[in-house]
Design a protein around this motif. Structure first.
Motif, PDB file in Angstrom:
ATOM      1  N   THR A 164      73.783  72.073  69.784  1.00 27.02           N
ATOM      2  CA  THR A 164      74.850  71.269  69.179  1.00 27.02           C
ATOM      3  C   THR A 164      75.753  70.659  70.244  1.00 27.02           C
ATOM      4  N   VAL A 165      76.146  71.459  71.225  1.00 25.75           N
ATOM      5  CA  VAL A 165      76.992  70.951  72.309  1.00 25.75           C
ATOM      6  C   VAL A 165      76.240  69.878  73.102  1.00 25.75           C
ATOM      7  N   GLY A 166      74.985  70.135  73.405  1.00 26.62           N
ATOM      8  CA  GLY A 166      74.181  69.167  74.147  1.00 26.62           C
ATOM      9  C   GLY A 166      74.041  67.843  73.410  1.00 26.62           C
ATOM     10  N   LEU A 167      73.744  67.922  72.116  1.00 23.20           N
ATOM     11  CA  LEU A 167      73.616  66.690  71.338  1.00 23.20           C
ATOM     12  C   LEU A 167      74.950  65.964  71.192  1.00 23.20           C
ATOM     13  N   ALA A 168      76.054  66.704  71.125  1.00 22.17           N
ATOM     14  CA  ALA A 168      77.369  66.061  71.064  1.00 22.17           C
ATOM     15  C   ALA A 168      77.653  65.297  72.350  1.00 22.17           C
ATOM     16  N   VAL A 169      77.246  65.855  73.479  1.00 19.17           N
ATOM     17  CA  VAL A 169      77.442  65.178  74.757  1.00 19.17           C
ATOM     18  C   VAL A 169      76.590  63.911  74.827  1.00 19.17           C
ATOM     19  N   VAL A 170      75.389  63.963  74.273  1.00 25.49           N
ATOM     20  CA  VAL A 170      74.487  62.818  74.304  1.00 25.49           C
ATOM     21  C   VAL A 170      74.895  61.764  73.275  1.00 25.49           C
ATOM     22  N   TRP A 171      75.124  62.163  72.046  1.00 29.01           N
ATOM     23  CA  TRP A 171      75.393  61.228  70.952  1.00 29.01           C
ATOM     24  C   TRP A 171      76.858  60.815  70.869  1.00 29.01           C
ATOM     25  N   GLY A 172      77.784  61.671  71.296  1.00 30.05           N
ATOM     26  CA  GLY A 172      79.210  61.420  71.121  1.00 30.05           C
ATOM     27  C   GLY A 172      79.706  60.086  71.653  1.00 30.05           C
ATOM     28  N   PRO A 173      79.449  59.747  72.917  1.00 30.26           N
ATOM     29  CA  PRO A 173      79.942  58.471  73.438  1.00 30.26           C
ATOM     30  C   PRO A 173      79.367  57.256  72.711  1.00 30.26           C
ATOM     31  N   VAL A 174      78.100  57.342  72.303  1.00 30.30           N
ATOM     32  CA  VAL A 174      77.480  56.229  71.585  1.00 30.30           C
ATOM     33  C   VAL A 174      78.146  56.054  70.218  1.00 30.30           C
ATOM     34  N   LEU A 175      78.313  57.155  69.494  1.00 21.05           N
ATOM     35  CA  LEU A 175      78.955  57.073  68.174  1.00 21.05           C
ATOM     36  C   LEU A 175      80.403  56.614  68.281  1.00 21.05           C
ATOM     37  N   TRP A 176      81.105  57.038  69.324  1.00 18.87           N
ATOM     38  CA  TRP A 176      82.496  56.610  69.513  1.00 18.87           C
ATOM     39  C   TRP A 176      82.567  55.101  69.753  1.00 18.87           C
ATOM     40  N   ARG A 177      81.678  54.551  70.598  1.00 21.36           N
ATOM     41  CA  ARG A 177      81.683  53.108  70.844  1.00 21.36           C
ATOM     42  C   ARG A 177      81.343  52.330  69.577  1.00 21.36           C
ATOM     43  N   LEU A 178      80.389  52.828  68.803  1.00 18.60           N
ATOM     44  CA  LEU A 178      80.030  52.154  67.557  1.00 18.60           C
ATOM     45  C   LEU A 178      81.209  52.155  66.586  1.00 18.60           C
ATOM     46  N   ARG A 179      81.919  53.260  66.498  1.00 18.04           N
ATOM     47  CA  ARG A 179      83.073  53.350  65.589  1.00 18.04           C
ATOM     48  C   ARG A 179      84.174  52.393  66.015  1.00 18.04           C
ATOM     49  N   THR A 180      84.508  52.387  67.300  1.00 19.93           N
ATOM     50  CA  THR A 180      85.598  51.514  67.754  1.00 19.93           C
ATOM     51  C   THR A 180      85.203  50.044  67.680  1.00 19.93           C
ATOM     52  N   THR A 181      83.951  49.722  67.992  1.00 18.03           N
ATOM     53  CA  THR A 181      83.512  48.327  67.921  1.00 18.03           C
ATOM     54  C   THR A 181      83.567  47.816  66.490  1.00 18.03           C
ATOM     55  N   ARG A 182      83.185  48.626  65.536  1.00 15.94           N
ATOM     56  CA  ARG A 182      83.187  48.211  64.133  1.00 15.94           C
ATOM     57  C   ARG A 182      84.601  47.858  63.660  1.00 15.94           C
ATOM     58  N   ARG A 183      85.611  48.455  64.261  1.00 20.12           N
ATOM     59  CA  ARG A 183      86.999  48.226  63.842  1.00 20.12           C
ATOM     60  C   ARG A 183      87.703  47.126  64.630  1.00 20.12           C
ATOM     61  N   GLU A 184      87.017  46.488  65.582  1.00 19.87           N
ATOM     62  CA  GLU A 184      87.667  45.506  66.449  1.00 19.87           C
ATOM     63  C   GLU A 184      87.799  44.143  65.803  1.00 19.87           C
ATOM     64  N   VAL A 185      88.822  43.419  66.238  1.00 19.60           N
ATOM     65  CA  VAL A 185      88.998  42.009  65.921  1.00 19.60           C
ATOM     66  C   VAL A 185      89.350  41.323  67.235  1.00 19.60           C
ATOM     67  N   TYR A 186      88.798  40.129  67.432  1.00 18.81           N
ATOM     68  CA  TYR A 186      88.972  39.405  68.690  1.00 18.81           C
ATOM     69  C   TYR A 186      89.759  38.126  68.437  1.00 18.81           C
ATOM     70  N   ALA A 187      90.506  37.714  69.448  1.00 18.40           N
ATOM     71  CA  ALA A 187      91.206  36.430  69.392  1.00 18.40           C
ATOM     72  C   ALA A 187      91.196  35.803  70.776  1.00 18.40           C
ATOM     73  N   VAL A 188      90.995  34.499  70.788  1.00 18.33           N
ATOM     74  CA  VAL A 188      91.111  33.718  72.020  1.00 18.33           C
ATOM     75  C   VAL A 188      92.187  32.683  71.755  1.00 18.33           C
ATOM     76  N   THR A 189      93.214  32.701  72.601  1.00 18.01           N
ATOM     77  CA  THR A 189      94.293  31.721  72.485  1.00 18.01           C
ATOM     78  C   THR A 189      94.213  30.790  73.687  1.00 18.01           C
ATOM     79  N   ASP A 190      95.130  29.868  73.754  1.00 20.14           N
ATOM     80  CA  ASP A 190      95.149  28.975  74.907  1.00 20.14           C
ATOM     81  C   ASP A 190      95.647  29.682  76.166  1.00 20.14           C
ATOM     82  N   GLN A 191      96.083  30.953  76.038  1.00 21.70           N
ATOM     83  CA  GLN A 191      96.583  31.695  77.196  1.00 21.70           C
ATOM     84  C   GLN A 191      95.870  33.023  77.435  1.00 21.70           C
TER      85      GLN A 191
END
Length: 168
Positions: A60-87
């Motif tokens: 369980t600990v080993g799989l958390a180390v392997v899967w954890g960062p991937v799942l965290w990036r997927l979770r944060t990416t799904r919640r993102e919104v992007y904006a490009v302004t003139d600055q």
């Protein structure tokens, strides 16, 4: 164009906004998941721990180390919104509205594009002072903010051109 939850600075004009079209592991993340899972399973089996509880905890600990960062990036990416302004280029959390990262266009190198098979792409924006050239190679400086990455952007080439035009 989606309306972002991002507060603009005085005199700033919104040019583009959007959010990731999908959230999926990248090629290196798939490698990490598959190879890491096989390695953790093999390591747990090679130890031959007599107690199934110890083997389960190690697995369980080993799989958390392997899967954890991937799942965290997927979770944060799904919640993102992007904006490009003139600055600026801004990344915010669309749930909380909190700004995660921003950089002024004048401080960024031209964007780097990686196109996906589905027509979307990833845009990477790096600060001009984030790296130093050593023997012709770009080496990141220590204690610099990470590059801003816009994941699964539709019409990534059009967005790149928009940013390059505003930087000029």
């Amino acid at each position: 164009m989606n309306e972002p939850l991002i507060a603009l600075e005085p005199g700033e004009r919104l040019l583009w906004s959007g959010r990731p079209q999908r959230s999926a592991p990248t090629g290196l993340e798939w490698y990490r998941i598959v190879f890491g899972s096989v390695m953790v399973s093999g390591f747990a089996a090679a130890l031959g721990l007599p107690a199934p509880v110890a083997a389960a905890i190690l697995g369980t600990v080993g799989l958390a180390v392997v899967w954890g960062p991937v799942l965290w990036r997927l979770r944060t990416t799904r919640r993102e919104v992007y904006a490009v302004t003139d600055q600026r280029v801004v990344v915010a959390d669309r749930v909380s509205g909190r700004t995660r990262a921003y950089e002024y266009l004048s401080e960024l190198e031209p964007p780097v594009v990686r196109r996906g098979e589905d027509g979307t792409g990833m845009l990477t924006l790096t600060r001009q002072d984030a790296s130093v050239s050593v023997f012709g190679y770009s080496v990141p400086k220590r204690h610099q903010p990470p590059p801003i990455e816009l994941h699964a952007v539709p019409d990534v080439d059009g967005l790149r051109e928009l940013i390059v035009r505003e930087q000029a």
